[in-house]
Motif scaffolding. Sequence first.
Motif: not given
Length: 93
Positions: A42-49
Motif C-alpha cells: 500500500p505504501v508503494l501504491e501511494v508513492f506510485r501515484g
Amino acid sequence: MKNYTNIVRDAFALVDDIGRGSFNSEFSERGAMATTVEVGMPVLEVFRGLDPDNDQSIEDAREKLAKIVKGEEGVFAKYPALAAFAGNSVVVQ
C-alpha cells in the motif's frame, strides 16, 4: 513539496526493512509476507501515484498514507518523515 527526499527515503527504507524481515519479531503474529501485503505494497501504491508538483496528488497521497499509518503506528514509528507526511505524529523508537 517540503522534505520530499526524506519522505521518499523513509518509504524505500520501510519497504526494504519489511523485505529483510525487520518486523517479524516485533509483530510475531505476522511474517514478512503479510507485512509486505498489509503495509509495504500500500505504501508503494501511494508513492506510485504521487506527483510532487501537483497539490491534489500530494493531498491524496497524504490521505491514503494516513490511513495506513493509523493502523500501523508500531511500524511507522521508525520512519518519522513518512509519518509526518501523513500528518501523524508517532513516537519514534
